[in-house]
Enzyme design. Structure first.
Site, PDB file in Angstrom:
ATOM      1  N   LYS A  54     -36.493   7.545  40.667  1.00 12.01           N
ATOM      2  CA  LYS A  54     -35.503   7.782  39.609  1.00 12.01           C
ATOM      3  C   LYS A  54     -36.187   7.686  38.242  1.00 12.01           C
ATOM      4  O   LYS A  54     -37.061   6.838  38.045  1.00 12.01           O
ATOM      5  CB  LYS A  54     -34.396   6.721  39.734  1.00 12.01           C
ATOM      6  N   ILE A  80     -25.196  11.340  35.548  1.00 11.22           N
ATOM      7  CA  ILE A  80     -25.484   9.916  35.736  1.00 11.22           C
ATOM      8  C   ILE A  80     -25.833   9.289  34.383  1.00 11.22           C
ATOM      9  O   ILE A  80     -25.479   8.141  34.110  1.00 11.22           O
ATOM     10  CB  ILE A  80     -26.669   9.724  36.724  1.00 11.22           C
ATOM     11  N   GLY A  81     -26.515  10.050  33.556  1.00  6.13           N
ATOM     12  CA  GLY A  81     -26.878   9.520  32.239  1.00  6.13           C
ATOM     13  C   GLY A  81     -28.127   8.655  32.273  1.00  6.13           C
ATOM     14  O   GLY A  81     -28.278   7.736  31.462  1.00  6.13           O
ATOM     15  N   LEU A  82     -29.003   8.940  33.229  1.00  5.07           N
ATOM     16  CA  LEU A  82     -30.299   8.232  33.323  1.00  5.07           C
ATOM     17  C   LEU A  82     -30.139   6.714  33.374  1.00  5.07           C
ATOM     18  O   LEU A  82     -30.860   5.980  32.697  1.00  5.07           O
ATOM     19  CB  LEU A  82     -31.211   8.618  32.154  1.00  5.07           C
ATOM     20  N   ASN A 136     -39.771  14.002  33.255  1.00  2.00           N
ATOM     21  CA  ASN A 136     -38.441  14.605  33.175  1.00  2.00           C
ATOM     22  C   ASN A 136     -38.199  14.909  31.704  1.00  2.00           C
ATOM     23  O   ASN A 136     -37.873  14.000  30.936  1.00  2.00           O
ATOM     24  CB  ASN A 136     -37.414  13.614  33.729  1.00  2.00           C
ATOM     25  N   CYS A 139     -34.265  15.954  28.441  1.00  6.02           N
ATOM     26  CA  CYS A 139     -33.539  14.980  27.620  1.00  6.02           C
ATOM     27  C   CYS A 139     -33.549  15.462  26.178  1.00  6.02           C
ATOM     28  O   CYS A 139     -34.475  16.141  25.750  1.00  6.02           O
ATOM     29  CB  CYS A 139     -34.220  13.612  27.641  1.00  6.02           C
ATOM     30  N   GLY A 274     -33.485  17.363  46.945  1.00  2.00           N
ATOM     31  CA  GLY A 274     -32.669  16.369  46.263  1.00  2.00           C
ATOM     32  C   GLY A 274     -31.334  16.217  46.963  1.00  2.00           C
ATOM     33  O   GLY A 274     -31.175  15.445  47.914  1.00  2.00           O
ATOM     34  N   THR A 275     -30.356  17.004  46.514  1.00  2.00           N
ATOM     35  CA  THR A 275     -28.990  16.938  47.034  1.00  2.00           C
ATOM     36  C   THR A 275     -28.936  17.135  48.553  1.00  2.00           C
ATOM     37  O   THR A 275     -28.052  16.586  49.209  1.00  2.00           O
ATOM     38  CB  THR A 275     -28.135  18.013  46.316  1.00  2.00           C
TER      39      THR A 275
HETATM   40  C1  LIG Z   1     -27.351  12.473  41.485  1.00  2.00           C
HETATM   41  C2  LIG Z   1     -28.579  13.130  40.910  1.00  2.00           C
HETATM   42  C3  LIG Z   1     -29.419  12.396  40.076  1.00  2.00           C
HETATM   43  C4  LIG Z   1     -30.570  12.985  39.539  1.00  2.00           C
HETATM   44  N1  LIG Z   1     -31.386  12.231  38.737  1.00  2.00           N
HETATM   45  C5  LIG Z   1     -32.527  12.797  38.246  1.00  2.00           C
HETATM   46  C6  LIG Z   1     -33.418  12.025  37.445  1.00  2.00           C
HETATM   47  O1  LIG Z   1     -33.217  10.827  37.192  1.00  2.00           O
HETATM   48  N2  LIG Z   1     -34.536  12.640  36.978  1.00  2.00           N
HETATM   49  C7  LIG Z   1     -34.840  13.946  37.265  1.00  2.00           C
HETATM   50  O2  LIG Z   1     -35.879  14.444  36.823  1.00  2.00           O
HETATM   51  N3  LIG Z   1     -34.005  14.694  38.036  1.00  2.00           N
HETATM   52  C8  LIG Z   1     -32.878  14.151  38.517  1.00  2.00           C
HETATM   53  N4  LIG Z   1     -32.036  14.910  39.316  1.00  2.00           N
HETATM   54  C9  LIG Z   1     -32.401  16.318  39.621  1.00  2.00           C
HETATM   55  C10 LIG Z   1     -33.024  16.438  41.023  1.00  2.00           C
HETATM   56  O3  LIG Z   1     -34.206  15.689  41.136  1.00  2.00           O
HETATM   57  C11 LIG Z   1     -33.327  17.914  41.375  1.00  2.00           C
HETATM   58  O4  LIG Z   1     -34.354  18.403  40.527  1.00  2.00           O
HETATM   59  C12 LIG Z   1     -32.109  18.832  41.210  1.00  2.00           C
HETATM   60  O5  LIG Z   1     -30.937  18.192  41.682  1.00  2.00           O
HETATM   61  C13 LIG Z   1     -32.257  20.172  41.943  1.00  2.00           C
HETATM   62  O6  LIG Z   1     -32.590  20.002  43.298  1.00  2.00           O
HETATM   63  P1  LIG Z   1     -31.499  19.844  44.496  1.00  2.00           P
HETATM   64  O7  LIG Z   1     -30.557  21.017  44.409  1.00  2.00           O
HETATM   65  O8  LIG Z   1     -32.326  19.833  45.735  1.00  2.00           O
HETATM   66  O9  LIG Z   1     -30.787  18.549  44.257  1.00  2.00           O
HETATM   67  C14 LIG Z   1     -30.883  14.330  39.843  1.00  2.00           C
HETATM   68  C15 LIG Z   1     -30.019  15.063  40.693  1.00  2.00           C
HETATM   69  C16 LIG Z   1     -28.886  14.485  41.222  1.00  2.00           C
HETATM   70  C17 LIG Z   1     -28.002  15.289  42.140  1.00  2.00           C
END
Ligand SMILES: Cc1cc2nc3c(=O)[nH]c(=O)nc-3n(C[C@H](O)[C@H](O)[C@H](O)COP(=O)(O)O)c2cc1C
Length: 323
Positions: A54, A80-82, A136, A139, A274-275
């Site tokens: 994260k 989520i807002g980091l 990341n 932001c 991710g998801t």
């Molecule tokens: C709940 C959630 C939290 C995420 N938090 C971050 C994060 O903290 N930093 C980041 O670079 N990407 C974050 N992402 C983006 C994912 O890492 C990923 O790049 C993006 O969701 C696209 O891939 P996916 O469709 O496989 O999820 C987050 C995604 C989701 C769904």
């Protein structure tokens, strides 16, 4: 090379992202896998290429007001807002948990000023538990008009250069799809010293509650992930692969091996999931098994042999194809 006769049963799936060597081409997406602890009962973490942690920031963040997640017909909106404890508490309490992970552990750094990227990267990368850093850059830069780092070439370049200046560990920079010309951003980030690119972060979106006349997410808008964004993400990889020579980690809506193969054939050397882990924690295992079966069936000795095979860049065709 296609060796239909006598092709090895176990093709080489390893990937190099700069000096970072992955045993499998699958990275778990930042913010979607915790530190791997919760998934360990379902998945042998040794079979993963790695886990992107994260994102962590200079100061602690409580994150956005709830609700932070809203399901949509074929994707997930999140804001989520980091939320994170800030780099001091993170180094003190969290990082030691990653010491025994049997796959690569990639720290994710977020920031709201160029100096944040340097400060947090330097401290996080100094730890032995961390194999590489992902930036990341989705932001806002609070020092100026609040432009998003990933959406402004000079800010994306400055954040990358700042992080590059403080660590020799492999540096992956994660691009945003919320731009007009992602290839232009990719080029400046490569020139600023990135070893690899993660393509892409979430796509901006909003969902409205028609009874309450309000956005469903506490934050208003958020980032869309999951299958809905896959064609957008594959196009981004397709375009970035024509613009740079560093490896790409393609991501956005990958749930199956065939989804992952779309990204590989577009030009990604590895994929992010991710998801997809939320709907099926075993998705990464099935994806690796499916990629292996695909390579065996076609007589390929390694994944590298098929990277970019659908992309004109790798066929030597100069034409840039636009959707
Ligand atoms: C709940 C959630 C939290 C995420 N938090 C971050 C994060 O903290 N930093 C980041 O670079 N990407 C974050 N992402 C983006 C994912 O890492 C990923 O790049 C993006 O969701 C696209 O891939 P996916 O469709 O496989 O999820 C987050 C995604 C989701 C769904």
């Amino acid at each position: 090379m296609n060796r239909k006769n006598g092709a090895p049963k176990r093709p080489d799936l390893s990937v190099a992202l700069g000096a970072l060597r992955l045993g499998a081409p699958t990275l778990m997406g930042s913010g979607c896998y915790g530190s791997g602890e919760e998934y360990a009962p379902f998945v042998d973490l040794a079979t993963l290429g790695g886990i992107v942690l994260k994102s962590v920031t200079r100061h602690p963040r409580l994150g956005n007001a709830a609700p932070r997640l809203v399901p949509t017909p074929s994707g997930l909106l999140n804001a989520i807002g980091l939320q994170n404890p800030g780099i001091d508490a993170y180094l003190e309490n969290e990082v030691k948990k990653f010491a025994d992970r049997p796959c690569a552990v990639i720290g994710s750094v977020a920031g709201f000023a160029v100096d944040d990227y340097a400060y947090v990267t330097e401290r996080l990368a100094a730890r032995d538990e961390i194999d590489a850093i992902e930036l990341n850059i989705s932001c806002p830069n609070v020092g100026t008009e609040g432009e998003t780092f990933a959406c402004d070439p000079s800010l994306a370049e400055a954040a990358t250069r700042a992080a590059r200046g403080v660590t020799a560990k492999p540096l992956i920079v994660k691009l945003s799809p919320n731009v007009t010309d992602i290839a232009a951003i990719a080029r400046v980030v490569e020139a600023a010293g990135a070893d690899a690119l993660a393509v892409v972060n979430t796509v901006r979106g909003i969902s409205i509650d028609v009874e309450r006349w309000k956005p469903r997410l506490g934050n208003g808008s958020g980032g869309l992930s999951g299958p809905a964004i896959r064609p957008i993400a594959v196009l981004a990889v397709w375009e970035v692969a024509q613009a740079v020579r560093i490896p790409i980690v393609g991501q956005g809506g990958i749930e199956t091996a065939r989804d992952a193969l779309e990204f590989i054939l577009a030009g990604a050397s590895a994929v992010g999931i991710g998801t997809g882990n939320f709907t099926d924690p075993r998705a990464p295992l099935n994806i690796v098994a499916g990629i292996r079966a695909y390579l065996v069936a076609r007589g390929h000795a390694s994944l590298r042999e098929i990277v970019g095979k659908a992309n004109p860049r790798f066929l030597g065709v100069a034409a840039r194809v636009r959707a």
